[in-house]
Design a protein around this motif. Structure first.
Motif, PDB file in Angstrom:
ATOM      1  N   ARG A 601      41.594  43.563  35.615  1.00  0.00           N
ATOM      2  CA  ARG A 601      40.341  43.567  34.870  1.00  0.00           C
ATOM      3  C   ARG A 601      39.584  44.882  35.108  1.00  0.00           C
ATOM      4  O   ARG A 601      38.987  45.439  34.186  1.00  0.00           O
ATOM      5  CB  ARG A 601      39.480  42.377  35.283  1.00  0.00           C
ATOM      6  N   PHE A 602      39.610  45.349  36.342  1.00  0.00           N
ATOM      7  CA  PHE A 602      38.939  46.606  36.649  1.00  0.00           C
ATOM      8  C   PHE A 602      39.582  47.767  35.891  1.00  0.00           C
ATOM      9  O   PHE A 602      38.886  48.613  35.314  1.00  0.00           O
ATOM     10  CB  PHE A 602      38.990  46.875  38.158  1.00  0.00           C
ATOM     11  N   VAL A 603      40.895  47.811  35.874  1.00  0.00           N
ATOM     12  CA  VAL A 603      41.592  48.878  35.165  1.00  0.00           C
ATOM     13  C   VAL A 603      41.281  48.815  33.668  1.00  0.00           C
ATOM     14  O   VAL A 603      41.064  49.849  33.013  1.00  0.00           O
ATOM     15  CB  VAL A 603      43.110  48.802  35.435  1.00  0.00           C
ATOM     16  N   ASP A 604      41.245  47.626  33.108  1.00  0.00           N
ATOM     17  CA  ASP A 604      40.887  47.492  31.691  1.00  0.00           C
ATOM     18  C   ASP A 604      39.472  48.017  31.441  1.00  0.00           C
ATOM     19  O   ASP A 604      39.200  48.659  30.414  1.00  0.00           O
ATOM     20  CB  ASP A 604      40.983  46.032  31.253  1.00  0.00           C
ATOM     21  N   ALA A 605      38.553  47.733  32.383  1.00  0.00           N
ATOM     22  CA  ALA A 605      37.182  48.231  32.249  1.00  0.00           C
ATOM     23  C   ALA A 605      37.146  49.757  32.311  1.00  0.00           C
ATOM     24  O   ALA A 605      36.378  50.398  31.586  1.00  0.00           O
ATOM     25  CB  ALA A 605      36.300  47.633  33.345  1.00  0.00           C
ATOM     26  N   LEU A 606      37.979  50.339  33.173  1.00  0.00           N
ATOM     27  CA  LEU A 606      38.082  51.800  33.214  1.00  0.00           C
ATOM     28  C   LEU A 606      38.540  52.349  31.872  1.00  0.00           C
ATOM     29  O   LEU A 606      38.035  53.371  31.389  1.00  0.00           O
ATOM     30  CB  LEU A 606      39.067  52.231  34.301  1.00  0.00           C
ATOM     31  N   GLY A 607      39.501  51.684  31.284  1.00  0.00           N
ATOM     32  CA  GLY A 607      40.005  52.111  29.978  1.00  0.00           C
ATOM     33  C   GLY A 607      38.907  52.101  28.928  1.00  0.00           C
ATOM     34  O   GLY A 607      38.791  53.031  28.113  1.00  0.00           O
TER      35      GLY A 607
END
Length: 879
Positions: A601-607
């Motif tokens: 979820r964090f990586v998706d938010a970074l994206g």
């Protein structure tokens, strides 16, 4: 003065409570230098008067001086009138007002401590802060003795530039191929601000017209052939001069302002009145050889030293305990200048990152001390992140508490009241208390307590009353000699968001109109404040802009941080939300409890953040920079550096895999076009391009390696070149080895670039990194006597390569201890500044802590150890 690397505060010896005004004041100083590399003669004539009553003898400081003669009012002193020791001369039976004359011989060539008068590259330079002037001549070497200086310099014609403070009033040729110059400084100054430079130097000259219409000559001196490379520094100087006029009403006060670059320098730069002396790394830059960080630091440090003209020179510190009066205030001023030049939010994030990397560990360790300590033993150990960076945060906090208008009024009063004086922290605070009519004793407490306050916030929303109650608590952990702390005034700048991330309005305590942001200040150990008029349960956005140097814990659901990361209008808090999410995810993995769903979820938010077209590239680059391994070690002691390294790599690798397409598109789309520019927007684009390449290299596929190689090969500026090399360093192997070798071949005649070459290899995460670092200490280009080169290799390895420095064998610790012991023999200042990585042993798991303590003990047991190193090593070991 700008320090390159902070040193921890020293042990008891000199105490603030023992301060007494000087027994004698000096009105006029006449210095005559007959320069010779190994046998310089210095004649000093001091006009003195007794300060107060009594019949105390005259005591002047001196170190490493060969005395030749003494005289009072022109009459030579008999031997029974004075006593000379290794630290001072005492003259008995002196009148209440008289002229004291001395002549000494010193050896600048042999001065590898780089304090006082020394040689570097065939030229003469000085460094007198804090107690270097006593290595030049006999003098009451303390900052509260202010005098006017006239300086005559005589040398062979092979030293064509003869420079000192103030105005050039005479020069000419002498017999036997010698010449002279006479300088006079009309403003009284403490001796630590004295400067002298002599040698063959190139010159870049310009002019600045002040707000009142005076023309000031600006001269920047560098090694022959280097003048074009200080054009940016000249531009930064002119911008700083104008900024100080517009924001603080301060005009420059002489007709000439000079800066000189020197490679061998213990510090970053020095604000000597009218003749600043800079470490060359903080003055010289061009696109091929300097990175964007170099340009930023040059801009900041040039401004810092110029701003010292008023906050440090015209108004100086009464004693060295008050160092934060000049340094903390001036750091705040240079940070404000940089924010105006480069963007407030991005600059604020960078300043906070530096504070947390340098000062928070200091506050959390055995070397914790207040911004104004009450004791020290060795003043050289006193130039710390607490004095500088935390000192700046206290000034910022003061401005937040009273508002910008009253801050400016208080500064105007400070300049008016204390011009030409040596002052205390109390003097500084009193000006703001007077213009506001407020009790600001709580701000003074910030200067007197060590440690970082920990603030907890528990929000309670009442849907019926549409109120939000905030239960606030603050505490500071005990530090050495200070178990009990008083509550401090803490301003929390806060806003509220709704569940969709939209800003909510509210009515702050004491207000009648709704607002989107307010400052809530609390100064008790526990306090509850209530906000009203809130339409729905809010997401709290607190400590916006990092409004106080504290750590904050908010009792809130994990969802709140994702909302702030995506939507908070305060960019600092958007960045902070990402940092705290990443930190918690990595620490969970360190504890063998990975939250794989949370990581995704964090990586998706970074994206999504990378796709946000409204965000500046510089801000996106900061979002991509995950908390460092050092940050994680501080957050969760006892730290396991190897586990931290693996956890951080795992999150980076996940981001590289999930966002590969997006990262590759960003990298391709940010290819530099057109001529290089050091402006903030262009630098931000380069920073983001390097950041996405760095993230891609966490996967380290053959295509990633090829991309990194192409990135480095196509580079037309040093920022891009080092970005490619750093990316290749992660993978290691033939491509990296070839690129590093080619880099050296190309830049071997550029000392500042070769410093970068050494530092790059010192940061390598490869398993053989320490062996390579040891090998590099024998490289023909490595010279431990050059502080920049030593710091580039040894300090970078110990401070910036935690996974290899903290090798379970203890080999990294032994290497650093060996280097400290060796360099301490000739440069105790630089040696002492390398102790911090070992001094943090309490933060690490027991088996590593034991090895670090053993090396500290070995250092302490070394024969002929300097007081600088002995003091800090002993303090680091003390329970």
């Amino acid at each position: 003065m700008t320090d390159i690397a902070s040193a921890p505060e020293s042990a008891p010896g000199v105490r603030l409570a023992d301060y007494r005004p000087p027994a004698f004041l000096v009105d006029e100083v006449h210095l005559d230098f007959r320069l010779a590399p190994s046998s310089t003669r210095v004649t000093a004539r001091l006009t003195l008067r007794r300060n107060g009553g009594g019949d105390a003898p005259l005591v002047l400081n001196g170190r490493g001086l060969t005395p030749i003669r003494f005289a009072i009012d022109g009459i030579p002193l008999a031997a029974d009138r004075y006593t000379v020791t290794s630290e001072d001369v005492t003259v008995r039976g002196v009148p209440d007002a008289f002229t004291f004359e001395s002549e000494v011989e010193i050896d600048p060539d042999a001065n590898r401590a780089l304090e006082g008068l020394y040689t570097s590259g065939g030229r003469f330079y000085t460094q007198c802060e804090a107690e270097g002037f006593r290595r030049i001549t006999w003098f009451p070497d303390r900052p509260d003795v202010l005098a006017r200086y006239t300086v005559r310099i005589e040398a062979e014609a092979t030293y064509p530039r003869l420079l000192s403070n103030g105005n050039l009033i005479d020069e000419g040729k002498l017999e036997n191929g010698r010449h002279y110059a006479v300088w006079q400084d009309p403003f009284p100054k403490p001796c630590y601000l004295f400067a002298l430079v002599a040698g063959d130097l190139d010159l870049l000259e310009d002019r600045f017209v002040t707000a009142s219409g005076r023309s000031v000559v600006l001269r920047l001196f560098v090694d022959p052939g280097q003048a074009p490379r200080v054009a940016y520094a000249m531009d930064a100087l002119k911008r700083a001069m104008r900024w100080d006029e517009e924001n603080y009403g301060r005009e420059y006060d002489l007709d000439l302002f000079m800066i000189v670059a020197v490679r061998d320098f213990n510090m970053g730069a020095m604000e000597n009145k009218g003749l600043n002396i800079f470490n060359s790394s903080l003055l010289i830059a061009d696109p091929e050889t300097a990175t964007d960080l170099d340009y930023e630091r040059i801009e900041s440090v040039v401004a810092h030293e110029y701003f010292h003209n008023w906050t440090g020179n015209r108004i100086t510190c009464r004693d060295w305990f008050q160092l934060c009066v000049k340094e903390g205030l001036t750091v705040f001023r240079d940070q404000s200048f940089s924010a105006d030049m480069r963007g407030e939010a991005v600059q604020r994030i960078k300043d906070v990152r530096a504070l947390r990397a340098r000062q928070f560990p200091e506050d959390a360790g055995p070397l914790a001390h207040p911004a104004r300590p009450d004791h020290y033993r060795k003043i050289d150990n006193f130039y710390t992140a607490t004095v500088y960076e935390k000192g700046a945060e206290i000034v910022r906090l003061l401005r937040t508490l009273i508002g910008p208008d009253d801050y400016r009024r208080g500064m105007d009063l400070y300049f008016q009241r204390f011009d030409g004086q040596a002052v205390t922290v109390e003097d500084f605070i009193s000006c703001f208390a007077e213009v506001t009519g407020r009790d600001l004793s709580g701000v003074l407490s910030w200067y007197l307590q060590a440690g970082t306050p920990e603030v907890s916030v528990t929000p309670r929303y009442d849907a019926g009353a549409k109120t939000l109650s905030l239960d606030l608590r603050q505490a500071v952990a005990p530090t050495r000699g200070m178990a009990d702390k008083v509550p401090l005034p803490i301003p929390l700048r806060l806003g509220l968001l709704d569940a969709e991330g939209r800003q909510q309005s509210f009515i702050a305590p004491g207000a009648v109109e709704p607002t989107g942001e307010a400052i809530v200040t609390f100064d008790k150990a526990e306090e509850t404040v209530t906000l009203t008029g809130i339409a729905e349960e809010p997401v709290l956005s607190t400590l916006r802009g990092f409004s106080a140097p504290v750590t904050v814990t908010v009792a809130e659901p994990g969802e709140s941080r994702f909302i702030r990361l995506a939507n908070d209008p305060d960019l600092f808090n958007r960045w902070e939300a990402g940092q705290s999410l990443a930190r918690d995810l990595m620490l969970a993995r360190v504890k063998s409890k990975p939250d794989t769903a949370g990581e995704r979820r964090f990586v998706d938010a970074l994206g999504r953040a990378m796709a946000d077209q409204s965000s500046e590239p510089a801000f996106k680059a900061l979002l991509l920079a995950l908390p460092s391994e050092q940050d994680l070690a501080l957050a969760a002691p006892p730290a396991d550096p190897a586990a931290i390294h693996e956890a951080r790599d795992a999150l980076r690798k996940l981001a590289a895999e999930v966002l590969r397409g997006q990262f590759e598109a960003l990298h391709d789309g940010l290819v530099p076009m057109g001529a290089f520019s050091p402006d903030a927007e262009s630098a931000g684009r380069r920073a983001l391009r390097n950041a996405v390449l760095d993230m891609l290299m966490a996967a380290g596929t053959p295509s990633d390696i090829a991309r990194a190689k192409a990135h480095a090969d196509a580079a037309r500026d040093m920022t891009t070149s080092l970005g490619g090399l750093s990316a290749l360093m992660q993978a290691g192997g033939a491509a990296y080895d070839s690129a590093v070798a080619a880099f050296y071949t190309r830049w071997q005649d550029e000392p500042l670039v070769i410093d970068k070459w050494f530092a790059l290899q010192a940061r390598s995460p490869a398993s053989d990194a320490l062996d390579k670092v040891k090998t590099l200490t024998g490289h023909p280009a490595f010279d431990a006597k050059t502080p920049n080169r030593f710091r580039a290799l040894v300090a970078t390895f110990a401070q910036m390569n935690p996974v290899r420095f903290h090798d379970p064998s203890g080999a990294g610790y032994r290497f650093l201890a060996d280097q400290i012991i060796a360099i301490d023999r000739f440069n105790p200042q630089v040696a002492a500044r390398q102790l911090e990585p070992l001094g943090g042993w309490r933060r690490y798991k027991p088996e590593l802590a034991a090895l670090m303590k053993a090396e500290l003990a070995r250092i302490l047991a070394s024969p002929d150890l300097s007081p600088n190193v002995a003091e800090l090593a002993g303090k680091a070991l003390a329970e």
